[in-house]
Design a protein around this motif. Structure first.
Motif, short mmCIF file in Angstrom:
data_model
loop_
_atom_site.label_atom_id
_atom_site.label_comp_id
_atom_site.label_asym_id
_atom_site.label_seq_id
_atom_site.Cartn_x
_atom_site.Cartn_y
_atom_site.Cartn_z
N MET A 1 0.83 -1.18 0.00
CA MET A 1 0.00 0.00 0.00
C MET A 1 0.87 1.24 0.00
SD MET A 1 -3.25 -0.51 2.51
CE MET A 1 -4.47 0.15 1.42
N GLN A 2 0.30 2.29 -0.50
CA GLN A 2 0.97 3.58 -0.52
C GLN A 2 0.32 4.50 0.52
OE1 GLN A 2 3.80 4.25 -2.26
NE2 GLN A 2 3.63 2.04 -2.61
N PRO A 3 1.04 5.51 0.98
CA PRO A 3 0.47 6.43 1.97
C PRO A 3 -0.88 7.00 1.54
CG PRO A 3 2.81 6.83 1.77
CD PRO A 3 2.45 5.84 0.70
N GLU A 4 -1.03 7.31 0.25
CA GLU A 4 -2.29 7.88 -0.24
C GLU A 4 -3.47 6.92 -0.04
OE1 GLU A 4 0.33 7.31 -2.68
OE2 GLU A 4 1.29 9.12 -1.95
N ASP A 5 -3.20 5.61 -0.17
CA ASP A 5 -4.25 4.61 0.02
C ASP A 5 -4.72 4.58 1.47
OD1 ASP A 5 -3.91 3.75 -2.68
OD2 ASP A 5 -2.26 2.43 -2.05
N ILE A 6 -3.77 4.62 2.38
CA ILE A 6 -4.11 4.59 3.81
C ILE A 6 -4.82 5.88 4.20
CG2 ILE A 6 -3.16 4.45 6.15
CD1 ILE A 6 -0.94 2.68 4.92
N LYS A 7 -4.33 7.01 3.70
CA LYS A 7 -4.97 8.30 3.94
C LYS A 7 -6.43 8.24 3.53
CE LYS A 7 -4.84 13.07 2.15
NZ LYS A 7 -5.08 13.81 3.36
N SER A 8 -6.70 7.70 2.38
CA SER A 8 -8.07 7.59 1.87
C SER A 8 -8.94 6.71 2.77
CB SER A 8 -8.04 7.04 0.44
OG SER A 8 -9.34 6.89 -0.05
N LEU A 9 -8.41 5.58 3.21
CA LEU A 9 -9.16 4.68 4.09
C LEU A 9 -9.54 5.38 5.40
CD1 LEU A 9 -7.12 1.38 3.68
CD2 LEU A 9 -9.51 1.75 2.98
N ILE A 10 -8.56 6.06 5.99
CA ILE A 10 -8.80 6.73 7.27
C ILE A 10 -9.81 7.85 7.10
CG2 ILE A 10 -7.76 8.13 9.09
CD1 ILE A 10 -5.15 6.46 8.63
N GLU A 11 -9.63 8.67 6.07
CA GLU A 11 -10.53 9.81 5.88
C GLU A 11 -11.94 9.39 5.51
OE1 GLU A 11 -8.42 12.50 3.26
OE2 GLU A 11 -7.30 13.34 4.95
N LYS A 12 -12.09 8.25 4.85
CA LYS A 12 -13.43 7.73 4.55
C LYS A 12 -14.09 7.14 5.79
CE LYS A 12 -12.72 6.77 -0.32
NZ LYS A 12 -12.53 5.73 -1.34
N GLY A 13 -13.27 6.62 6.70
CA GLY A 13 -13.78 5.93 7.86
C GLY A 13 -14.10 6.80 9.07
N LEU A 14 -13.51 7.99 9.12
CA LEU A 14 -13.74 8.90 10.25
C LEU A 14 -14.37 10.19 9.75
CD1 LEU A 14 -10.51 8.68 12.43
CD2 LEU A 14 -12.81 8.10 13.13
N LYS A 15 -15.41 10.62 10.41
CA LYS A 15 -16.09 11.86 10.03
C LYS A 15 -15.18 13.06 10.23
CE LYS A 15 -20.62 10.19 11.40
NZ LYS A 15 -21.74 10.39 12.32
N ASN A 16 -15.25 14.00 9.30
CA ASN A 16 -14.55 15.28 9.41
C ASN A 16 -13.08 15.12 9.79
OD1 ASN A 16 -17.01 16.73 8.96
ND2 ASN A 16 -17.55 16.27 11.08
N CYS A 17 -12.44 14.16 9.18
CA CYS A 17 -11.08 13.78 9.54
C CYS A 17 -10.08 14.30 8.50
CB CYS A 17 -11.03 12.26 9.60
SG CYS A 17 -9.41 11.55 9.61
N THR A 18 -8.91 14.64 8.99
CA THR A 18 -7.77 14.93 8.12
C THR A 18 -6.66 13.97 8.52
OG1 THR A 18 -8.34 17.26 7.96
CG2 THR A 18 -6.08 16.66 7.40
N ALA A 19 -6.11 13.26 7.54
CA ALA A 19 -5.02 12.33 7.81
C ALA A 19 -3.79 12.78 7.03
CB ALA A 19 -5.41 10.92 7.41
N LEU A 20 -2.67 12.85 7.71
CA LEU A 20 -1.38 13.18 7.10
C LEU A 20 -0.52 11.92 7.19
CD1 LEU A 20 -0.89 16.56 9.00
CD2 LEU A 20 -1.93 16.22 6.74
N LEU A 21 -0.10 11.41 6.05
CA LEU A 21 0.61 10.14 6.01
C LEU A 21 1.93 10.26 5.29
CD1 LEU A 21 -0.49 7.10 6.70
CD2 LEU A 21 -2.18 8.88 6.74
N ASP A 22 2.90 9.52 5.76
CA ASP A 22 4.11 9.28 4.98
C ASP A 22 4.54 7.85 5.25
OD1 ASP A 22 5.50 9.21 7.39
OD2 ASP A 22 6.57 11.06 7.07
#
Length: 82
Positions: A1-22
């Motif tokens: 997986m790439q950071p963008e994939d995980i960012k997308s999963l987290i942001e879809k799963g939590l309301k009003n969320c911002t995820a910063l990934l590397d």
């Protein structure tokens, strides 16, 4: 997986969320900011984030992830202290 994939999963799963990934494709660092964390302890916050990742940790799709969680107010204070 790439950071963008995980960012997308987290942001879809939590309301009003911002995820910063590397990460390097194996090990990841996440900063997750959400009002959903208000009133929750560190473990409860991390459990909310882990829930967005489903079984991807158990099945090895995500090998290792470090998660730091903040409410929007905590995030503002964190950045002001820097």
């Amino acid at each position: 997986m790439q950071p963008e994939d995980i960012k997308s999963l987290i942001e879809k799963g939590l309301k009003n969320c911002t995820a910063l990934l590397d990460g390097d494709g194996t090990h990841f660092n996440a900063i997750v900011i959400s009002p959903e964390f208000s009133g929750k302890n560190r473990i409860q916050k991390q459990q909310l984030v882990y829930a967005t990742l489903g079984n991807r940790i158990a099945n090895g799709t995500i090998h290792a992830i470090s998660i730091k969680t903040f409410t929007p107010e905590e995030w503002r204070q964190h950045n002001e202290e820097r």
